[in-house]
Design a protein around this motif. Sequence first.
Motif: not given
Length: 425
Positions: A287-290, A315, A339-343, A391, A397
């Motif tokens: 989980h990448v929060r950006r 990562y 991969m899960t992310s808001d990017e 993250t 996360s």
Amino acid sequence: MDWQLPIQPAVDLPPLDADESDGGVVGGPTKEDLVVEMDPLNPLAVLNGPPREHFRDNLKEGVQYITSWPDAGWTNDVMTYANLVYLGLITDRVPIIPMFYPSHIGYDVPPIPFRDVFDIDRMRKLIGKPILEWQDLKDPKSEALENLGCWNVWESTLKPPPDVSYTKTPNWVKMFPEWPHDRHSSFWTLARFAFPEDRAQNLGTPLPSPKTQVSLPPDEQLLCYDYLYYVCAQQPFEFEKSYSPAWRFVAKYMYWAPSLQAIADEYIRRTIGVNDNKPIPPYIAIHVRRADFANACTTDFKVPVEDCFAKISTYGRRVDEVKAEILEKKGVHIDHVIMTSDERDEGWWKEVEEQGWSKVDHSMTKERYGDWHPVLIDAVIQSGALGFVGTARSTMSVLAIRRVEDWNGGVARMTQWGTVNADDH
């Protein structure tokens, strides 16, 4: 929605009027013998009946309740509701959980019931206590506007709430008075208001409701607090700690609703290419929060975004650590990384693809299931992993780590950010 909750006897019973003359059993059970005790965890055991037009008509004499309200993004609201239920446990009150409100996706989206996200029946059984939703008390179709007196914790810990008027709690509810910007209270500090003596000693002058202009003291039967996200046992943001009581005694038992789990399983299979007739193999989730953290880079940390966030290679290093630990401890080799992310930057996602990691395809999720489901599905995917890389400072996360470690016996890492090379080690 079907509100009927039928109660069935555990065994087949003869008619109440059975006797020897009409073919019944001699010496059969009497009417008194046939009284079936209701499951104490059933909502009807702590209410007067099915949902009513007015919630107060459904409060059962001799039962005490507790509730609060959300408005902080979905994952934060999950934590808020866990805090609410835990506070109910230590005060011996029945928690009443509201719906989830779409503060993170826009208020044009309808709220979603707790039971559509979490398996509340399983949660009740595992915790061993009755837990209600507001729709158990009050018919969602009711348009009756009702008054309720509540305690205002928010004003005592930081600033007045923007749109409510309650009875302000004393300043001693603030856990760290010497920290002007910290908002936390402790569970047992707030629990004091659940008991008659402390309630009476701390009643102030309630402010009128902005809608009805009615002033009411905090309700005694239905204890109400304005906001319970910033509550802890010993230190702020302790969901990050494995000792967290709100996690260990409540949120740990908030498993996904079966219907939501089934949808997420379909997404996992499609993402990593597994047929329906085969089991889902172990995988690592990231989980990448950006997107919404970018402002913190420039305003709080004074670092350009390109230097603030951990890079994909960082990562990747964390993923390799998790893979190695899983292999060492469990003898399991991991082939799949999701991969899960808001990017939204396509260049960034191309770097993800170059790592050989899979991306969840949400291009049709809203059309199929609604605006809530992209984040809900991602959370379920994260929780089902045997390894997880998250993250730092992201509550999504934080809960994913707790679930992976406690539900799956998995391995997790948290990637740092906020300064140049923050995660170097």
